[in-house]
Scaffold this active site. Structure first.
Site, PDB file in Angstrom:
ATOM      1  N   SER A 219       0.809  -1.219   0.000  1.00  0.00           N
ATOM      2  CA  SER A 219       0.000   0.000   0.000  1.00  0.00           C
ATOM      3  C   SER A 219       0.846   1.274   0.000  1.00  0.00           C
ATOM      4  CB  SER A 219      -0.931   0.014   1.220  1.00  0.00           C
ATOM      5  OG  SER A 219      -0.186  -0.127   2.425  1.00  0.00           O
TER       6      SER A 219
ATOM      7  N   HIS B 269       0.641   5.239   6.680  1.00  0.00           N
ATOM      8  CA  HIS B 269       0.796   5.578   5.261  1.00  0.00           C
ATOM      9  C   HIS B 269       1.182   7.048   5.080  1.00  0.00           C
ATOM     10  CE1 HIS B 269      -1.863   2.011   5.229  1.00  0.00           C
ATOM     11  NE2 HIS B 269      -1.112   1.690   4.203  1.00  0.00           N
TER      12      HIS B 269
ATOM     13  N   ASP C 284      -3.686   7.360  10.089  1.00  0.00           N
ATOM     14  CA  ASP C 284      -3.388   6.013  10.585  1.00  0.00           C
ATOM     15  C   ASP C 284      -1.954   5.856  11.067  1.00  0.00           C
ATOM     16  OD1 ASP C 284      -1.900   5.884   8.227  1.00  0.00           O
ATOM     17  OD2 ASP C 284      -3.220   4.442   7.253  1.00  0.00           O
TER      18      ASP C 284
END
Length: 203
Positions: free
Chosen positions: A23, A173, A170
């Site tokens: 990701s 990221h 979060d």
């Protein structure tokens, strides 16, 4: 090295750089064009390198997932590759031994095709314990030490991890600025990688 650089730039030939990742590579939570592959490509082109970065990032992918889709990723015939996997192995508590086996298979597959490769390391979350963290980090350093032909970038999120100003809510990221910092910090190592692309391999 100079010959390789000439191959990457001569006559407008385009070098295809594969970024096999998760990701972080895929630019989770970012608009199109804000993720690391796009930022890396823009920086390289600003320096006169005709490089197209192939975004082979899949959110949630472990090294096992990267290994399983390597052949698919190679269908675009990249001239060089960045392997940026491992973060999800740690988040899922997979063993460093499993990660080592998968990364070895990926690196072997790229070496068999004479594709110059950069290995980007990762660090395990501290909640998994110091011993796990040491074993996890050692996988990357030992693979790099055993393969002197690799370009090794010890930590993909160097200068980004842990900085709230560079990460999304979060705290995992990168945000747009974090993706830019990641690309800027990796750039010297990526240029070293590109200098290893044979002139005949570009285009």
């Amino acid at each position: 090295m100079l010959a390789g650089t000439g191959g990457a730039r001569a006559q407008g030939r385009e070098v295809r750089l594969l970024m096999l990742g998760d990701s972080i590579t895929a630019g989770y939570g970012l608009a199109r064009g804000e993720g690391p592959p796009a930022r890396i490509e823009a920086l390289l082109r600003a320096k006169g390198r005709q490089v197209r970065v192939l975004d082979a990032g899949v959110s949630g992918d472990t090294t096992a997932g990267g290994r399983a889709r390597l052949e698919w990723a190679l269908a675009d015939r990249p001239n060089a590759a960045i392997v940026a996997l491992g973060g999800n192995d740690a988040l899922r508590g997979l063993t460093p031994q499993q990660m080592r086996a998968n990364l070895t298979a990926i690196l072997d597959g790229l070496a068999a095709r004479d594709i110059p490769t950069l290995l980007a390391g990762m660090m395990a979350p501290p909640n998994l314990g110091a011993e796990y963290g040491r074993e996890f980090t050692a996988v990357f350093t030992e693979l790099a030490a055993a393969r002197p032909q690799l370009v090794f970038y010890p930590f993909l999120l160097e200068g980004v991890a842990g900085d709230p100003a560079l990460n999304q809510a979060d705290r995992i990221h990168p945000n747009p600025r974090g993706a830019q910092v990641l690309a800027e910090r990796m750039l010297p190592a990526i240029e070293t990688l590109l200098d290893r692309v044979a002139p005949s391999a570009s285009g």
